[in-house]
Design an enzyme around this catalytic site. Structure first.
Site, PDB file in Angstrom:
ATOM      1  N   SER A  12      73.670  60.473  59.601  1.00  0.00           N
ATOM      2  CA  SER A  12      74.047  60.683  61.073  1.00  0.00           C
ATOM      3  C   SER A  12      74.857  62.069  61.187  1.00  0.00           C
ATOM      4  O   SER A  12      75.713  62.306  60.470  1.00  0.00           O
ATOM      5  CB  SER A  12      75.175  59.757  61.226  1.00  0.00           C
ATOM      6  OG  SER A  12      75.937  60.103  62.693  1.00  0.00           O
ATOM      7  N   HIS A  37      69.900  60.468  62.485  1.00  0.00           N
ATOM      8  CA  HIS A  37      70.584  59.654  63.554  1.00  0.00           C
ATOM      9  C   HIS A  37      71.365  60.596  64.412  1.00  0.00           C
ATOM     10  O   HIS A  37      72.148  61.308  63.917  1.00  0.00           O
ATOM     11  CB  HIS A  37      71.284  58.611  62.566  1.00  0.00           C
ATOM     12  CG  HIS A  37      72.014  57.646  63.604  1.00  0.00           C
ATOM     13  ND1 HIS A  37      71.136  56.356  63.846  1.00  0.00           N
ATOM     14  CD2 HIS A  37      73.181  57.553  63.979  1.00  0.00           C
ATOM     15  CE1 HIS A  37      71.903  55.698  64.646  1.00  0.00           C
ATOM     16  NE2 HIS A  37      73.117  56.164  64.695  1.00  0.00           N
ATOM     17  N   ASP A  39      74.148  60.423  67.515  1.00  0.00           N
ATOM     18  CA  ASP A  39      74.847  59.702  67.943  1.00  0.00           C
ATOM     19  C   ASP A  39      75.402  60.207  69.388  1.00  0.00           C
ATOM     20  O   ASP A  39      76.009  61.361  69.653  1.00  0.00           O
ATOM     21  CB  ASP A  39      76.291  59.256  67.274  1.00  0.00           C
ATOM     22  CG  ASP A  39      75.954  58.307  66.096  1.00  0.00           C
ATOM     23  OD1 ASP A  39      75.548  57.094  66.294  1.00  0.00           O
ATOM     24  OD2 ASP A  39      76.494  58.765  64.894  1.00  0.00           O
ATOM     25  N   MET A  41      77.718  59.743  72.746  1.00  0.00           N
ATOM     26  CA  MET A  41      78.751  59.004  73.206  1.00  0.00           C
ATOM     27  C   MET A  41      79.486  59.543  74.482  1.00  0.00           C
ATOM     28  O   MET A  41      79.496  61.169  74.676  1.00  0.00           O
ATOM     29  CB  MET A  41      80.058  59.293  72.175  1.00  0.00           C
ATOM     30  CG  MET A  41      79.908  58.667  70.746  1.00  0.00           C
ATOM     31  SD  MET A  41      81.101  58.605  69.694  1.00  0.00           S
ATOM     32  CE  MET A  41      80.355  58.471  68.129  1.00  0.00           C
ATOM     33  N   HIS A  75      70.967  57.266  69.180  1.00  0.00           N
ATOM     34  CA  HIS A  75      71.896  55.884  69.214  1.00  0.00           C
ATOM     35  C   HIS A  75      72.749  56.284  70.700  1.00  0.00           C
ATOM     36  O   HIS A  75      73.445  56.967  70.438  1.00  0.00           O
ATOM     37  CB  HIS A  75      72.707  55.694  68.127  1.00  0.00           C
ATOM     38  CG  HIS A  75      73.614  54.549  68.144  1.00  0.00           C
ATOM     39  ND1 HIS A  75      74.676  54.347  67.343  1.00  0.00           N
ATOM     40  CD2 HIS A  75      73.609  53.746  69.145  1.00  0.00           C
ATOM     41  CE1 HIS A  75      75.299  53.323  67.837  1.00  0.00           C
ATOM     42  NE2 HIS A  75      74.830  52.822  68.800  1.00  0.00           N
ATOM     43  N   MET A  77      75.374  55.126  72.993  1.00  0.00           N
ATOM     44  CA  MET A  77      76.869  54.431  73.091  1.00  0.00           C
ATOM     45  C   MET A  77      77.093  55.099  74.535  1.00  0.00           C
ATOM     46  O   MET A  77      78.445  55.731  74.645  1.00  0.00           O
ATOM     47  CB  MET A  77      77.627  54.826  71.995  1.00  0.00           C
ATOM     48  CG  MET A  77      77.130  54.415  70.689  1.00  0.00           C
ATOM     49  SD  MET A  77      78.510  54.823  69.032  1.00  0.00           S
ATOM     50  CE  MET A  77      77.494  56.212  68.783  1.00  0.00           C
ATOM     51  N   MET A 146      76.052  47.133  63.986  1.00  0.00           N
ATOM     52  CA  MET A 146      77.403  48.168  63.678  1.00  0.00           C
ATOM     53  C   MET A 146      78.169  47.401  62.758  1.00  0.00           C
ATOM     54  O   MET A 146      78.693  46.268  62.858  1.00  0.00           O
ATOM     55  CB  MET A 146      77.955  48.495  65.077  1.00  0.00           C
ATOM     56  CG  MET A 146      77.238  49.200  66.101  1.00  0.00           C
ATOM     57  SD  MET A 146      76.462  50.815  65.595  1.00  0.00           S
ATOM     58  CE  MET A 146      78.224  51.715  65.357  1.00  0.00           C
ATOM     59  N   ASP A 184      74.524  50.307  60.693  1.00  0.00           N
ATOM     60  CA  ASP A 184      75.529  51.656  60.702  1.00  0.00           C
ATOM     61  C   ASP A 184      76.796  51.643  60.753  1.00  0.00           C
ATOM     62  O   ASP A 184      77.302  50.586  61.429  1.00  0.00           O
ATOM     63  CB  ASP A 184      74.780  52.182  62.084  1.00  0.00           C
ATOM     64  CG  ASP A 184      75.560  53.645  62.352  1.00  0.00           C
ATOM     65  OD1 ASP A 184      76.500  54.091  61.564  1.00  0.00           O
ATOM     66  OD2 ASP A 184      75.357  54.097  63.585  1.00  0.00           O
TER      67      ASP A 184
END
Length: 233
Positions: A12, A37, A39, A41, A75, A77, A146, A184
């Site tokens: 990540s 990966h 992320d 947010m 991913h 979020m 998660m 993850d």
């Protein structure tokens, strides 16, 4: 296409050095990573803000210089992810997962991802019961379990969540579903073997890989899970 014949290692970049992000990605790919990966947010669904479409678009250029096939795993979020699927797809995502808790329309989001020709996944938080995911398992390419609460890197692995991995593995065999299981949160070379033995196919690592020699770290993971891979294949 991803298959169950291999365990995939996915660093990540949330734990990478952002001042040299391109070099960081190239270093973990050379060290043996299979997936990058990414992320995302938004500061609403989770309390932190990371990065978004322009960053993904920029680092997607790195793919052209790599000597091996690599997947970019995005991913999300974020709240109401359906608003941004096409943008992340255009920016270079190969895999896109969203949180079941973040939308009222999971089927619609899955359809949008698949309509873009991408690998579709759904993520669930540690506190989300597994039964809430069951209606969608037949149409998913992967499920992201998660093992920390989403929003920050460097958290400790939540052990009492791992039952979800074995239960998902049981369901897919029982119903002949094709989805892969991604895990993850707080993974290292020790607990990686545990989750693989329970049925995990894709392992996301953050600070464990980026905090030292990337090649040595990935080799330690491969060595740890080698027996489990032999059993699975």
């Amino acid at each position: 296409m991803l298959t169950r014949e291999k365990i995939y290692i996915a660093p990540s970049i949330l734990s990478a050095d952002f001042l040299k992000l391109g070099e960081e990605i190239e270093s973990v790919v050379r060290a043996g990573a299979d997936i990058i990966h990414f992320d995302v947010m938004d500061g609403n669904f989770v309390p932190n803000i990371s990065f978004g479409i322009p960053v993904l678009q920029s680092i997607s250029e790195i793919k052209k210089n790599l000597q091996q096939n690599i997947y970019f795993d995005t991913h999300l979020m974020i709240e109401k992810p359906e608003r941004y699927i096409k943008d992340f797809s255009s920016a270079g995502a190969d895999m896109i997962s969203f949180h079941l808790e973040a939308t009222y329309h999971p089927y619609r989001v899955i359809d949008i991802i698949k309509g873009e020709g991408k690998i579709a996944g759904v993520a669930i938080n540690p506190g989300t019961p597994l039964y809430s995911l069951e209606p969608f398992l037949g149409v998913l390419d992967f499920v992201l379990v998660m093992t920390v609460n989403p929003g920050f890197g460097g958290q400790s692995f939540i052990e009492n969540v791992v039952y979800k991995i074995s239960e998902l593995d049981r369901i897919r065999y029982q119903k002949n579903y094709k989805f892969l299981i991604e895990v993850d949160g707080g993974l290292n070379s020790d607990n990686a073997r545990v989750v693989v033995e329970l049925g995990a196919d894709i392992l996301v690592f953050g600070s464990f890989i980026f905090s030292g020699n990337r090649k040595q770290k990935i080799e330690s993971i491969r060595k740890s899970i080698s027996r489990s891979e032999a059993v699975l294949t």
